[in-house]
Motif scaffolding. Structure first.
Motif, mmCIF file in Angstrom:
data_model
loop_
_atom_site.group_PDB
_atom_site.id
_atom_site.type_symbol
_atom_site.label_atom_id
_atom_site.label_comp_id
_atom_site.label_asym_id
_atom_site.label_seq_id
_atom_site.Cartn_x
_atom_site.Cartn_y
_atom_site.Cartn_z
ATOM 1 N N UNK A 129 0.850 -1.197 0.000
ATOM 2 C CA UNK A 129 0.000 0.000 0.000
ATOM 3 C C UNK A 129 0.882 1.242 0.000
ATOM 4 N N UNK A 130 0.657 2.156 -0.963
ATOM 5 C CA UNK A 130 1.476 3.344 -1.089
ATOM 6 C C UNK A 130 1.214 4.317 0.051
ATOM 7 N N UNK A 131 2.275 4.902 0.623
ATOM 8 C CA UNK A 131 2.082 5.897 1.677
ATOM 9 C C UNK A 131 1.406 7.149 1.109
ATOM 10 N N UNK A 132 0.699 7.849 1.990
ATOM 11 C CA UNK A 132 0.020 9.082 1.579
ATOM 12 C C UNK A 132 1.068 10.157 1.295
ATOM 13 N N UNK A 133 0.943 10.820 0.151
ATOM 14 C CA UNK A 133 1.901 11.864 -0.220
ATOM 15 C C UNK A 133 1.671 13.114 0.633
ATOM 16 N N UNK A 134 2.740 13.824 0.954
ATOM 17 C CA UNK A 134 2.580 15.064 1.720
ATOM 18 C C UNK A 134 1.778 16.099 0.931
ATOM 19 N N UNK A 135 0.966 16.844 1.613
ATOM 20 C CA UNK A 135 0.283 17.970 0.976
ATOM 21 C C UNK A 135 1.309 19.064 0.677
ATOM 22 N N UNK A 136 0.877 20.128 0.018
ATOM 23 C CA UNK A 136 1.816 21.188 -0.418
ATOM 24 C C UNK A 136 1.406 22.557 0.108
ATOM 25 N N UNK A 137 0.846 22.591 1.300
ATOM 26 C CA UNK A 137 0.396 23.864 1.849
ATOM 27 C C UNK A 137 1.556 24.814 2.134
ATOM 28 N N UNK A 138 2.748 24.284 2.386
ATOM 29 C CA UNK A 138 3.897 25.150 2.652
ATOM 30 C C UNK A 138 4.232 26.017 1.441
ATOM 31 N N UNK A 139 3.889 25.530 0.251
ATOM 32 C CA UNK A 139 4.130 26.335 -0.950
ATOM 33 C C UNK A 139 3.126 27.482 -1.043
ATOM 34 N N UNK A 140 1.908 27.268 -0.512
ATOM 35 C CA UNK A 140 0.954 28.369 -0.433
ATOM 36 C C UNK A 140 1.456 29.430 0.547
ATOM 37 N N UNK A 141 2.149 28.988 1.598
ATOM 38 C CA UNK A 141 2.759 29.955 2.512
ATOM 39 C C UNK A 141 3.761 30.842 1.771
ATOM 40 N N UNK A 142 4.609 30.221 0.967
ATOM 41 C CA UNK A 142 5.603 30.989 0.203
ATOM 42 C C UNK A 142 4.910 31.981 -0.726
ATOM 43 N N UNK A 143 3.820 31.564 -1.358
ATOM 44 C CA UNK A 143 3.078 32.461 -2.238
ATOM 45 C C UNK A 143 2.491 33.635 -1.453
ATOM 46 N N UNK A 144 1.977 33.366 -0.258
ATOM 47 C CA UNK A 144 1.415 34.434 0.573
ATOM 48 C C UNK A 144 2.462 35.463 0.959
ATOM 49 N N UNK A 145 3.656 35.001 1.365
ATOM 50 C CA UNK A 145 4.680 35.974 1.759
ATOM 51 C C UNK A 145 5.262 36.677 0.536
ATOM 52 N N UNK A 146 5.201 36.028 -0.625
ATOM 53 C CA UNK A 146 5.571 36.725 -1.874
ATOM 54 C C UNK A 146 4.642 37.913 -2.097
ATOM 55 N N UNK A 147 3.335 37.697 -1.968
ATOM 56 C CA UNK A 147 2.375 38.802 -2.093
ATOM 57 C C UNK A 147 2.607 39.850 -1.014
ATOM 58 N N UNK A 148 3.063 39.399 0.138
ATOM 59 C CA UNK A 148 3.385 40.290 1.251
ATOM 60 C C UNK A 148 4.456 41.303 0.845
ATOM 61 N N UNK A 149 5.516 40.844 0.173
ATOM 62 C CA UNK A 149 6.573 41.771 -0.235
ATOM 63 C C UNK A 149 6.100 42.703 -1.350
ATOM 64 N N UNK A 150 5.264 42.189 -2.246
ATOM 65 C CA UNK A 150 4.687 43.066 -3.277
ATOM 66 C C UNK A 150 3.891 44.185 -2.607
ATOM 67 N N UNK A 151 3.124 43.825 -1.587
ATOM 68 C CA UNK A 151 2.315 44.795 -0.863
ATOM 69 C C UNK A 151 3.174 45.857 -0.176
ATOM 70 N N UNK A 152 4.273 45.440 0.456
ATOM 71 C CA UNK A 152 5.141 46.428 1.114
ATOM 72 C C UNK A 152 5.670 47.428 0.102
ATOM 73 N N UNK A 153 6.005 46.932 -1.076
ATOM 74 C CA UNK A 153 6.580 47.837 -2.072
ATOM 75 C C UNK A 153 5.543 48.814 -2.612
#
Length: 504
Positions: A1-25
């Protein structure tokens, strides 16, 4: 039985902080775009006072770097970053409600205080969500938001002001910030295990990646950490990179106009755009090397390559200033900027490695000293142009060759600094007397940064006679001081210098 693959929510975090820097600028550049109409309506807001308004932001920003970073470490980035964003968004909106120069001065200082926690808070958030092997790419994407936001805001902000007026433009920018803060509070959790969208496999991936580095995290007092060899060298190399980078957002545009003509002013945006690419490239390299089980080299090698490119690009700039072709110069300068931008991802990942749960405060200390590089750059460039000659490089005054050589040497020294930087170096506790000496050293560095910023923002004026003598191509000659004014005209630098400084 294949193990469950990790979700990718940490990449959504990176996207959020990317928008954060755009906002500061967006919030920072808005006041530069609004300079003209603001001076028409606000009592006492002459050019000198506008310069103080630009400068007071940098003072508040630098002054509160470490307290804001400590605050995010203490209360957690969910609450800490939410408060930070709400504070600066409120003062962004209030910037559109002032009617006197003094009130604007107060509001922009408090705006700088609010934004001081933007980068340290986001860095602390990524530490909790990104395993060490992914921090480089995460930091690269995160910081590229400022460079992409720079290019977009230079066009977007003037258009928005023309459409709805400068007062409502500040309100609109504040609304974007408050919206981001609401999304952050709703979505982010200090512990990824508490996030409903993060499965156990991703939690285990994150924890295992953090635990691999946590063994080297120091438990010694904060003052000892930030005055250790690792952090002192990190501070120096970050200031050195800023000496080069801040030329691209302060003096480059008027230098292009003065040397090659106003029709080439738009080329000043190329280093910023290529800088964003450099952050992605370097972030990928940092991540890939760490995945190859080379944790020290993953930080060291991309930074050293970046500083090598920076030095080479600047040295090549000295060989083409007599050329009538702007393209050779802008290519070499972009190469230099590309190089120093490559150093950001490993620098901030390095702070996360050695700071651990205190990465917000450690990265804030590096960022604070980095403001010294910006201050040095603002003063050194016109001084070198007007006064410094070097045989074989700058035979006469009136060219930037001497400054380019100075910046190249700083990049070489920064490259050497990385040879001695090791995120896995263990710190041992020192005696209380030695700790007091280090505390005095740290306070002295802090006061030096504040003195440099106060001087460059409120006292220093570029030499009015710092102009290029040879009008080789028939272009209009514009002195560097006379260039200050409306930042959206090609020949002006003052507003650009005020609005685009302190990107991180």
């Amino acid at each position: 039985m294949n193990p469950v693959a990790p979700t990718t929510q940490r990449f959504w975090l990176v996207f959020l902080v990317f928008l954060h820097t755009v906002n500061t600028y967006m919030d920072r550049v808005c006041i530069s775009a609004a300079k003209g109409p603001m001076q028409d309506e606000i009592s006492g807001l002459d050019d000198q006072m506008m310069g103080y308004v630009f400068g007071i932001f940098a003072i508040g920003y630098a002054l509160f770097q470490i307290p804001a970073g400590w605050f995010s470490d203490r209360v957690g980035p969910r609450l800490g970053l939410t408060i930070v964003v709400v504070i600066w968004s409120v003062f962004t909106a209030l910037s559109g409600a002032v009617y006197t120069a003094i009130s604007l001065l107060v509001v922009r200082f408090l705006f700088g205080v609010g934004e001081a926690g933007a980068y340290p808070g986001a860095t602390r958030a990524m530490y909790s969500w990104l395993p060490a092997k992914e921090r480089g790419l995460g930091q690269g994407i995160f910081h590229s938001g400022a460079r992409i936001g720079a290019a977009l805001s230079l066009v977007l902000m003037p258009m928005l002001i023309a459409a709805i007026g400068w007062r409502l433009t500040f309100v609109a920018n504040a609304a974007v910030g408050l919206l981001w803060g609401g999304v952050w509070w709703w979505w982010y959790r200090d512990d990824p295990a508490q996030h409903s969208k993060v499965n156990e496999a991703e939690v285990e991936l994150i924890r295992r990646g953090i635990a691999a580095e946590a063994a080297t995290e120091s438990k010694v007092p904060y003052v000892q950490v930030v005055t250790s060899l690792n952090v002192l060298l990190a501070m120096f190399q970050y200031a050195a990179s800023n000496i080069t980078f801040f030329i691209s957002i302060t003096w480059l545009q008027p230098y292009l106009v003065e040397t090659y003509g106003a029709e080439y002013a738009y080329l000043a945006s190329l280093p910023l755009l290529c800088g964003a690419v450099a952050l992605w490239v370097s972030g990928y390299a940092v991540t890939k090397l760490h995945q190859m089980d080379r944790p020290v080299l993953s930080r060291r090698l991309p930074a050293m390559i970046g500083f090598a490119f920076g030095s080479i690009g600047l040295l090549l700039c000295t060989q083409v200033t007599e050329s009538t072709s702007v393209w050779a110069f802008i290519f070499y300068f972009t190469l230099g900027t590309f190089g120093v931008e490559m150093t950001l991802s490993p620098s901030w990942a390095f702070c996360m490695d050695i700071g651990g749960s205190r990465s917000g405060a450690v990265s804030a200390a590096m960022n604070m000293i980095g403001n010294m590089g910006a201050a040095v750059s603002a003063v050194a460039f016109p001084f070198f142009v007007a006064n410094v000659t070097i045989p074989g490089i700058a035979e006469t005054t009136g060219t930037a060759n001497s400054f380019f050589l100075f910046a190249a040497v700083m990049n070489v020294l920064a490259l050497v600094a990385w040879v001695f930087m090791n995120p896995q170096r263990e710190l041992k506790e020192i005696s209380s007397s030695a700790l007091k000496v280090r505390l005095a050293l740290f306070l002295a560095m802090f006061l030096l940064v504040m003195a440099a910023l106060l001087y460059t923002k409120f006292v220093y004026e570029p030499n009015r006679e710092a102009r290029h003598d040879g009008d080789r191509t028939g272009h209009a000659r514009v002195t560097l001081r006379e260039a200050e004014g409306n930042p959206w005209r090609a020949e002006n630098v003052g507003g650009v210098r005020g609005g685009l400084e302190s990107l991180a």
